[in-house]
Design a protein around this motif. Structure first.
Motif, PDB file in Angstrom:
ATOM      1  N   UNK A 152     -15.986   5.876   3.792  1.00  0.00           N
ATOM      2  CA  UNK A 152     -16.082   4.668   2.978  1.00  0.00           C
ATOM      3  C   UNK A 152     -16.121   4.977   1.494  1.00  0.00           C
ATOM      4  N   UNK A 153     -15.228   4.328   0.758  1.00  0.00           N
ATOM      5  CA  UNK A 153     -15.124   4.570  -0.667  1.00  0.00           C
ATOM      6  C   UNK A 153     -14.277   5.777  -1.005  1.00  0.00           C
ATOM      7  N   UNK A 154     -13.649   6.395  -0.011  1.00  0.00           N
ATOM      8  CA  UNK A 154     -12.880   7.617  -0.212  1.00  0.00           C
ATOM      9  C   UNK A 154     -11.620   7.392  -1.023  1.00  0.00           C
ATOM     10  N   UNK A 155     -11.031   8.509  -1.447  1.00  0.00           N
ATOM     11  CA  UNK A 155      -9.855   8.438  -2.307  1.00  0.00           C
ATOM     12  C   UNK A 155      -8.753   9.331  -1.784  1.00  0.00           C
ATOM     13  N   UNK A 156      -7.509   8.914  -2.003  1.00  0.00           N
ATOM     14  CA  UNK A 156      -6.358   9.700  -1.563  1.00  0.00           C
ATOM     15  C   UNK A 156      -6.274  11.033  -2.279  1.00  0.00           C
ATOM     16  N   UNK A 157      -6.871  11.151  -3.465  1.00  0.00           N
ATOM     17  CA  UNK A 157      -6.792  12.389  -4.224  1.00  0.00           C
ATOM     18  C   UNK A 157      -7.430  13.554  -3.477  1.00  0.00           C
ATOM     19  N   UNK A 158      -8.326  13.254  -2.532  1.00  0.00           N
ATOM     20  CA  UNK A 158      -8.944  14.306  -1.725  1.00  0.00           C
ATOM     21  C   UNK A 158      -7.887  15.128  -0.993  1.00  0.00           C
ATOM     22  N   UNK A 159      -6.767  14.482  -0.642  1.00  0.00           N
ATOM     23  CA  UNK A 159      -5.747  15.132   0.167  1.00  0.00           C
ATOM     24  C   UNK A 159      -4.602  15.742  -0.649  1.00  0.00           C
TER      25      UNK A 159
ATOM     26  N   UNK B 231       0.854  -1.171   0.000  1.00  0.00           N
ATOM     27  CA  UNK B 231       0.000   0.000   0.000  1.00  0.00           C
ATOM     28  C   UNK B 231       0.895   1.227   0.000  1.00  0.00           C
ATOM     29  N   UNK B 232       1.308   1.668  -1.150  1.00  0.00           N
ATOM     30  CA  UNK B 232       2.324   2.721  -1.248  1.00  0.00           C
ATOM     31  C   UNK B 232       1.680   4.094  -1.147  1.00  0.00           C
ATOM     32  N   UNK B 233       2.104   4.941  -0.183  1.00  0.00           N
ATOM     33  CA  UNK B 233       1.572   6.301  -0.118  1.00  0.00           C
ATOM     34  C   UNK B 233       1.952   7.080  -1.368  1.00  0.00           C
ATOM     35  N   UNK B 234       1.000   7.877  -1.861  1.00  0.00           N
ATOM     36  CA  UNK B 234       1.284   8.762  -2.985  1.00  0.00           C
ATOM     37  C   UNK B 234       1.790  10.080  -2.416  1.00  0.00           C
ATOM     38  N   UNK B 235       2.926  10.571  -2.880  1.00  0.00           N
ATOM     39  CA  UNK B 235       3.574  11.727  -2.270  1.00  0.00           C
ATOM     40  C   UNK B 235       3.449  12.950  -3.167  1.00  0.00           C
ATOM     41  N   UNK B 236       2.610  13.943  -2.799  1.00  0.00           N
ATOM     42  CA  UNK B 236       2.477  15.136  -3.619  1.00  0.00           C
ATOM     43  C   UNK B 236       3.744  15.991  -3.631  1.00  0.00           C
ATOM     44  N   UNK B 237       4.534  16.005  -2.579  1.00  0.00           N
ATOM     45  CA  UNK B 237       5.762  16.785  -2.584  1.00  0.00           C
ATOM     46  C   UNK B 237       5.970  17.519  -1.278  1.00  0.00           C
ATOM     47  N   UNK B 238       7.154  18.090  -1.095  1.00  0.00           N
ATOM     48  CA  UNK B 238       7.458  18.824   0.125  1.00  0.00           C
ATOM     49  C   UNK B 238       8.873  18.542   0.560  1.00  0.00           C
TER      50      UNK B 238
END
Length: 238
Positions: A20-27, A1-8
């Motif tokens: 439930x059913x949520x997505x990482x893209x929200x963050x 389950x690899x975290x997606x890293x936007x940057x920083x």
């Protein structure tokens, strides 16, 4: 389950998906909003978006083990975890594993719209069939109704929703294990299921300080109050 890293730059909150059913893209937008010195890792669960072909995970324990393992390379820098709804329970379980098993205390645990681990009351919506799952998602809000009425999109989303409701429905109340980090609770004041008392029970999940912030809105207050929540988290991590 690899975290997606936007940057920083330096490690900051590892954001787990919403309800439930949520997505990482929200963050994803949190990456810049928290500042240049905080790196946001958004956990992408199997069975959605580019991981749509992978089998969904159906237990809190499995999710917590996987995310904990993925966060181990980041334990050499300060690490905080945020989770909303189901993600709040998951964030807590990850925090327990990091501290008790690996000796890494979080900089902070941020939990949103979810009963404390010793107060959860699971319901098995997944056992009542797809219509019950969809009805519960509609009741909580936060999902575009059009996605649930389009037959093709609905079939695409249902496996993840079923799996998440199974995760929530099989996560039973347990004795709370206090963490050696601050815990901050966030709540939408008109959340239909989670009360201020429920959130204040998270006080038992820390041996140090606890704080609670409430915002206007319901279970998905985050959509409208994102800037306020992100600003509050950034201030606490400064």
């Amino acid at each position: 389950m690899v975290p997606q890293v936007p940057g920083g730059q330096a490690a900051g909150p590892a954001a787990v998906p919403a309800a439930c059913g949520g997505s990482a893209s929200f963050f994803h937008s949190w990456g810049h909003a928290l500042g240049a010195d905080i790196e946001v890792l958004a956990a992408r669960y199997p069975g959605r978006q580019e991981r749509i072909a992978e089998p969904c995970v159906e237990s809190m324990e499995s999710l917590a083990e996987s995310i904990t393992h993925e966060l181990l390379p980041y334990t050499d820098v300060p690490l905080a975890v945020f989770g909303h709804s189901m993600g709040a329970s998951l964030a807590y379980e990850v925090g327990v594993r990091l501290e008790k098993r690996y000796g890494t205390a979080l900089r902070g645990l941020f939990v949103s719209c979810r009963q404390a681990p010793h107060r959860v009351e699971p319901e098995r919506h997944d056992l009542r069939g797809d219509e019950a799952v969809v009805a519960e998602v509609r009741r909580l809000g936060g999902t575009d109704p059009g996605l649930l009425t389009d037959p093709d999109l609905r079939e695409l989303l249902l496996p993840a929703m079923r799996a998440d409701f199974r995760v929530v429905g099989t996560y039973e109340a347990r004795p709370v294990i206090p963490l050696g980090c601050p815990v901050v609770g966030y709540l939408g004041e008109s959340d239909p299921d989670v009360t201020e008392g429920d959130m204040r029970a998270w006080r038992d999940a820390t041996t140090v300080e606890f704080d609670l912030r409430t915002f206007s809105g319901g279970h998905f207050y985050l959509a409208d109050e994102k800037e306020s929540v992100v600003r509050d988290i950034a201030g606490r991590l400064a």
